[in-house]
Design a protein around this motif. Structure first.
Motif, PDB file in Angstrom:
ATOM      1  N   LEU A 241      -6.377  -2.726  18.569  1.00 32.92           N
ATOM      2  CA  LEU A 241      -5.793  -3.862  19.300  1.00 32.92           C
ATOM      3  C   LEU A 241      -5.830  -5.126  18.455  1.00 32.92           C
ATOM      4  O   LEU A 241      -4.829  -5.853  18.358  1.00 32.92           O
ATOM      5  CB  LEU A 241      -6.544  -4.075  20.606  1.00 32.92           C
ATOM      6  N   ILE A 242      -6.966  -5.404  17.816  1.00 33.57           N
ATOM      7  CA  ILE A 242      -7.113  -6.622  17.014  1.00 33.57           C
ATOM      8  C   ILE A 242      -6.106  -6.637  15.873  1.00 33.57           C
ATOM      9  O   ILE A 242      -5.390  -7.628  15.644  1.00 33.57           O
ATOM     10  CB  ILE A 242      -8.544  -6.744  16.479  1.00 33.57           C
ATOM     11  N   PHE A 243      -6.039  -5.547  15.127  1.00 33.59           N
ATOM     12  CA  PHE A 243      -5.128  -5.504  13.977  1.00 33.59           C
ATOM     13  C   PHE A 243      -3.667  -5.540  14.421  1.00 33.59           C
ATOM     14  O   PHE A 243      -2.822  -6.135  13.736  1.00 33.59           O
ATOM     15  CB  PHE A 243      -5.393  -4.249  13.143  1.00 33.59           C
ATOM     16  N   THR A 244      -3.348  -4.921  15.535  1.00 33.13           N
ATOM     17  CA  THR A 244      -1.959  -4.909  15.997  1.00 33.13           C
ATOM     18  C   THR A 244      -1.484  -6.312  16.348  1.00 33.13           C
ATOM     19  O   THR A 244      -0.399  -6.731  15.930  1.00 33.13           O
ATOM     20  CB  THR A 244      -1.812  -3.979  17.214  1.00 33.13           C
ATOM     21  N   VAL A 245      -2.287  -7.063  17.100  1.00 30.54           N
ATOM     22  CA  VAL A 245      -1.834  -8.379  17.557  1.00 30.54           C
ATOM     23  C   VAL A 245      -1.914  -9.431  16.458  1.00 30.54           C
ATOM     24  O   VAL A 245      -1.318 -10.509  16.606  1.00 30.54           O
ATOM     25  CB  VAL A 245      -2.652  -8.840  18.786  1.00 30.54           C
TER      26      VAL A 245
ATOM     27  N   ALA B 174      -2.831   4.478  14.101  1.00 32.47           N
ATOM     28  CA  ALA B 174      -2.690   3.714  15.339  1.00 32.47           C
ATOM     29  C   ALA B 174      -2.147   2.315  15.067  1.00 32.47           C
ATOM     30  O   ALA B 174      -1.283   1.817  15.804  1.00 32.47           O
ATOM     31  CB  ALA B 174      -4.040   3.641  16.057  1.00 32.47           C
ATOM     32  N   VAL B 175      -2.643   1.660  14.019  1.00 26.93           N
ATOM     33  CA  VAL B 175      -2.154   0.314  13.690  1.00 26.93           C
ATOM     34  C   VAL B 175      -0.690   0.366  13.268  1.00 26.93           C
ATOM     35  O   VAL B 175       0.105  -0.505  13.633  1.00 26.93           O
ATOM     36  CB  VAL B 175      -3.032  -0.312  12.595  1.00 26.93           C
ATOM     37  N   ALA B 176      -0.310   1.385  12.495  1.00 25.79           N
ATOM     38  CA  ALA B 176       1.091   1.520  12.081  1.00 25.79           C
ATOM     39  C   ALA B 176       2.002   1.639  13.292  1.00 25.79           C
ATOM     40  O   ALA B 176       3.055   0.976  13.363  1.00 25.79           O
ATOM     41  CB  ALA B 176       1.249   2.729  11.161  1.00 25.79           C
TER      42      ALA B 176
ATOM     43  N   ALA C 297       9.467  -0.221   7.455  1.00 25.41           N
ATOM     44  CA  ALA C 297       8.566   0.506   6.550  1.00 25.41           C
ATOM     45  C   ALA C 297       7.806  -0.447   5.635  1.00 25.41           C
ATOM     46  O   ALA C 297       6.598  -0.298   5.419  1.00 25.41           O
ATOM     47  CB  ALA C 297       9.368   1.509   5.718  1.00 25.41           C
ATOM     48  N   ALA C 298       8.502  -1.455   5.108  1.00 24.76           N
ATOM     49  CA  ALA C 298       7.835  -2.435   4.245  1.00 24.76           C
ATOM     50  C   ALA C 298       6.800  -3.237   5.021  1.00 24.76           C
ATOM     51  O   ALA C 298       5.681  -3.464   4.541  1.00 24.76           O
ATOM     52  CB  ALA C 298       8.870  -3.368   3.619  1.00 24.76           C
ATOM     53  N   GLY C 299       7.141  -3.677   6.219  1.00 22.03           N
ATOM     54  CA  GLY C 299       6.197  -4.436   7.026  1.00 22.03           C
ATOM     55  C   GLY C 299       4.983  -3.633   7.430  1.00 22.03           C
ATOM     56  O   GLY C 299       3.848  -4.137   7.409  1.00 22.03           O
ATOM     57  N   VAL C 300       5.186  -2.373   7.798  1.00 17.34           N
ATOM     58  CA  VAL C 300       4.057  -1.512   8.158  1.00 17.34           C
ATOM     59  C   VAL C 300       3.145  -1.286   6.955  1.00 17.34           C
ATOM     60  O   VAL C 300       1.914  -1.304   7.083  1.00 17.34           O
ATOM     61  CB  VAL C 300       4.567  -0.170   8.722  1.00 17.34           C
ATOM     62  N   ALA C 301       3.727  -1.094   5.780  1.00 20.55           N
ATOM     63  CA  ALA C 301       2.908  -0.910   4.580  1.00 20.55           C
ATOM     64  C   ALA C 301       2.058  -2.144   4.299  1.00 20.55           C
ATOM     65  O   ALA C 301       0.871  -2.035   3.960  1.00 20.55           O
ATOM     66  CB  ALA C 301       3.807  -0.600   3.381  1.00 20.55           C
ATOM     67  N   LEU C 302       2.630  -3.335   4.443  1.00 20.85           N
ATOM     68  CA  LEU C 302       1.855  -4.566   4.248  1.00 20.85           C
ATOM     69  C   LEU C 302       0.738  -4.689   5.274  1.00 20.85           C
ATOM     70  O   LEU C 302      -0.392  -5.072   4.941  1.00 20.85           O
ATOM     71  CB  LEU C 302       2.785  -5.775   4.341  1.00 20.85           C
ATOM     72  N   ALA C 303       1.031  -4.362   6.529  1.00 18.54           N
ATOM     73  CA  ALA C 303       0.006  -4.429   7.572  1.00 18.54           C
ATOM     74  C   ALA C 303      -1.128  -3.442   7.303  1.00 18.54           C
ATOM     75  O   ALA C 303      -2.307  -3.758   7.514  1.00 18.54           O
ATOM     76  CB  ALA C 303       0.635  -4.163   8.941  1.00 18.54           C
ATOM     77  N   LEU C 304      -0.793  -2.245   6.828  1.00 13.81           N
ATOM     78  CA  LEU C 304      -1.828  -1.253   6.548  1.00 13.81           C
ATOM     79  C   LEU C 304      -2.675  -1.654   5.352  1.00 13.81           C
ATOM     80  O   LEU C 304      -3.879  -1.363   5.310  1.00 13.81           O
ATOM     81  CB  LEU C 304      -1.186   0.116   6.315  1.00 13.81           C
ATOM     82  N   MET C 305      -2.076  -2.313   4.358  1.00 13.07           N
ATOM     83  CA  MET C 305      -2.878  -2.801   3.244  1.00 13.07           C
ATOM     84  C   MET C 305      -3.886  -3.841   3.713  1.00 13.07           C
ATOM     85  O   MET C 305      -5.038  -3.863   3.261  1.00 13.07           O
ATOM     86  CB  MET C 305      -1.964  -3.368   2.150  1.00 13.07           C
ATOM     87  N   GLU C 306      -3.474  -4.721   4.631  1.00 13.11           N
ATOM     88  CA  GLU C 306      -4.407  -5.688   5.188  1.00 13.11           C
ATOM     89  C   GLU C 306      -5.480  -4.991   6.024  1.00 13.11           C
ATOM     90  O   GLU C 306      -6.648  -5.399   6.012  1.00 13.11           O
ATOM     91  CB  GLU C 306      -3.654  -6.702   6.052  1.00 13.11           C
ATOM     92  N   THR C 307      -5.106  -3.948   6.750  1.00 13.76           N
ATOM     93  CA  THR C 307      -6.079  -3.209   7.555  1.00 13.76           C
ATOM     94  C   THR C 307      -7.134  -2.551   6.691  1.00 13.76           C
ATOM     95  O   THR C 307      -8.334  -2.620   6.977  1.00 13.76           O
ATOM     96  CB  THR C 307      -5.354  -2.148   8.402  1.00 13.76           C
ATOM     97  N   LEU C 308      -6.702  -1.890   5.618  1.00 16.24           N
ATOM     98  CA  LEU C 308      -7.649  -1.219   4.742  1.00 16.24           C
ATOM     99  C   LEU C 308      -8.522  -2.213   3.985  1.00 16.24           C
ATOM    100  O   LEU C 308      -9.659  -1.894   3.628  1.00 16.24           O
ATOM    101  CB  LEU C 308      -6.887  -0.329   3.747  1.00 16.24           C
ATOM    102  N   ALA C 309      -7.992  -3.408   3.705  1.00 12.20           N
ATOM    103  CA  ALA C 309      -8.763  -4.412   2.977  1.00 12.20           C
ATOM    104  C   ALA C 309      -9.754  -5.142   3.865  1.00 12.20           C
ATOM    105  O   ALA C 309     -10.630  -5.845   3.352  1.00 12.20           O
ATOM    106  CB  ALA C 309      -7.818  -5.424   2.331  1.00 12.20           C
ATOM    107  N   ASP C 310      -9.655  -4.990   5.173  1.00 11.64           N
ATOM    108  CA  ASP C 310     -10.505  -5.754   6.082  1.00 11.64           C
ATOM    109  C   ASP C 310     -11.966  -5.317   5.987  1.00 11.64           C
ATOM    110  O   ASP C 310     -12.267  -4.131   5.838  1.00 11.64           O
ATOM    111  CB  ASP C 310     -10.024  -5.575   7.524  1.00 11.64           C
TER     112      ASP C 310
END
Length: 536
Positions: free
Chosen positions: A143-147, A61-63, A196-209
């Motif tokens: 919603l939080i992670f997306t914005v 969903a975040v991706a 793809a690079a930006g989504v991967a960075l965002a998902l790494m931050e999501t998993l690290a949260d």
């Protein structure tokens, strides 16, 4: 020149220190025995499927969310001309200053059942019960992670589009292609590697949260690691969960690296000077209003509204704020951040100098290993640091390693160096890339080598890059929550930890002061980045 044996020894020590947590987590599987195997089997039967499913749904969903918002905003400010475009170009970076857990606290305080919005709706319209969906849910976390994380996609996609898309879209327009086709068949394919690079960075931050998942009660891998270690007192279970999370992050890191390579390949071919001459497509009327709304909505949801939501309880309880304690929290945060920034920048400068003087396999491998830390979640680093301490305490109870790691600043600063040395290294290496190698050759011909080369030639040209590196590490350490929560010394709470603890106790009015302080600190690199983007 440095003695031949000194540089390899220093590189070995630095690499060992920065990679020990990851190695410790991976080596924990060697301790799997007859007593540990039933625990693993029970985890596979009970908690692991829930952790995996929740993390997967959250990531998918975040991706989708960050890709949609990031691409839409990047296309709007890069490909089109409309009122306010230049302001939006840098304002879309503002959510980067907001820690995700601060945004979660702000929305919870305003939207919960007893919050001001639902209370006003019940009083104004005579309604009863819950009127809005529960924000503390998986959907709320999305919603939080997306914005808060869409700027990763926006920044990379904007860079990719600005290099070639405007010029090629102008060529497609001259060939008669309509606007929808120019976007779908020209602009978006060019931005695909960046997305793809930006989504991967965002998902790494999501998993690290940890802050959002813990506060919302979402059973992700990171929350499970802390629960296994702190609540269940089972370090093996925590290590195994950390390994699973580390494998997922490794896959995302591989995707990000491959996407970055494709971005460099796409950007290196024929962008040409003509790209700068092609003007964005002007928009008017409804289309201009739509582009304005596409850019304004993420800024409002990710920065303006959370700040306003936190200001309300702050102003209401101004007379009861713990100012004396706040000074202590700030001193602890600034002290840890300053010390970590200085050490991380020094390590990055040493590694970059080694790469400059002797760019062989050993130095390149050391720099790459040191760069992996930023992709490792704080929860994994905590487990990786505490596992060796536990092994040493079990084999040699008289040793004081446990005290030094858990009761002093050594452990927390070590975790910060593992996590954020990569940030400083990237900035310092960027500065070195702008210094011609011919400068070094000229200096050697004049008898300047070794440390004198760094002091007299490199340092005057690196001061800006080193300053930026220190600033980025300083801000990241100020906002870091998972590692600080576990490894901080006794009675040395930081702004991030206090914000989490007060919000967990539903004292959101008191949490507003440290939370907004973190936001103000986070604005510094965002403003610096915005200034860099505006400077040609």
């Amino acid at each position: 020149m440095f003695p031949r044996f000194v540089l390899p020894a220093l590189l070995f020590v630095l690499t060992a220190v920065l990679t020990l947590p990851v190695l410790a987590v991976m080596l924990s599987w060697l301790t799997l025995d007859g007593m540990s195997l039933p625990i693993l089997q029970e985890m596979l039967r009970t908690v692991l499927p829930e952790y995996a499913l929740t993390s997967l749904l959250l990531c998918l969903a975040v991706a989708a969310g960050v890709a949609l918002v990031g691409v839409a905003t990047a296309c709007a400010v890069t490909l089109f001309e409309f009122p306010g475009r230049r302001i939006f170009a840098w304002a879309l970076l503002l959510p980067l200053a907001m820690p995700a857990y601060v945004v979660a606290y702000a929305y919870t305080d305003f939207l919960q059942y007893a919050g001001p919005l639902q209370s006003w709706l019940r009083a104004a319209f005579g309604l009863q019960g819950r009127l809005l969906p529960e924000i503390r849910s998986l959907g709320g976390a999305v919603l939080i992670f997306t914005v808060t994380l869409y700027p990763y996609v926006y920044l990379l996609a904007r860079t990719a589009l600005s290099e070639r898309a405007v010029h090629l879209m102008e060529a497609a327009r001259l060939l008669g292609a309509p606007l929808r086709r120019r976007i779908g068949e020209v602009a978006l394919p060019l931005a695909r590697p960046a997305v793809a690079a930006g989504v991967a960075l965002a998902l790494m931050e999501t998993l690290a949260d940890f802050g959002v998942s813990s506060y919302f009660g979402i059973q992700t891998f990171t929350a499970g690691i802390y629960k296994a270690w702190l609540a269940m007192d089972n370090r093996l279970a925590a290590a195994q969960l950390a390994t699973a999370l580390l494998l997922v992050v490794a896959v995302l890191l591989r995707i990000e690296h491959q996407a970055q390579k494709r971005m460099r390949f796409a950007g290196s071919r024929g962008a040409g000077a003509g790209a700068a001459d092609a003007a964005p497509t002007p928009l008017q009327g409804v289309r201009a209003a739509l582009a304005w709304a596409v850019c304004a909505l993420p800024i409002a949801l990710g920065f303006i509204l959370p700040v306003l939501f936190m200001l309300r309880p702050l102003v209401a309880g101004w007379g009861e704020l713990p100012w004396r304690q706040f000074v202590g929290w700030s001193i602890n945060s600034v002290g840890l951040a300053g010390l970590s920034a200085a050490l991380a920048t020094a390590v990055a400068l040493g590694l970059s100098l080694a790469l400059r003087l002797r760019p062989h396999l050993l130095t390149r491998a050391a720099a790459q290993l040191a760069s992996l830390g930023y992709a490792v979640p704080g929860a994994v680093i905590v487990v990786g640091l505490l596992l060796p301490v536990g092994w040493l305490q079990a084999t040699a109870p008289q040793t004081a390693v446990g005290y030094w790691v858990t009761a002093t600043v050594l452990g927390i600063v070590w975790a910060y160096l593992v996590r954020f040395t990569a940030v400083a290294l990237q900035s310092v290496q960027s500065g070195y890339s702008r210094i011609p190698v011919s400068f070094d050759d000229s200096a050697r011909m004049l008898g300047v080598t070794g440390a004198a080369l760094l002091a007299k030639v490199h340092w005057p040209l690196l001061q800006r890059s080193v300053g930026v590196a220190a600033l980025l590490v300083f801000v990241d350490v100020m906002k870091e929550l998972p590692a600080t929560l576990v490894l901080r010394p006794f009675n040395s709470d930081t702004l991030a930890v206090v914000t989490y603890q007060l919000a967990r106790d539903e004292r959101l009015g008191e949490a507003a002061l440290p939370a907004l302080t973190l936001v103000l600190v986070g604005l510094l690199p965002v403003l610096l980045l915005g200034r860099t983007l505006r400077t040609k």
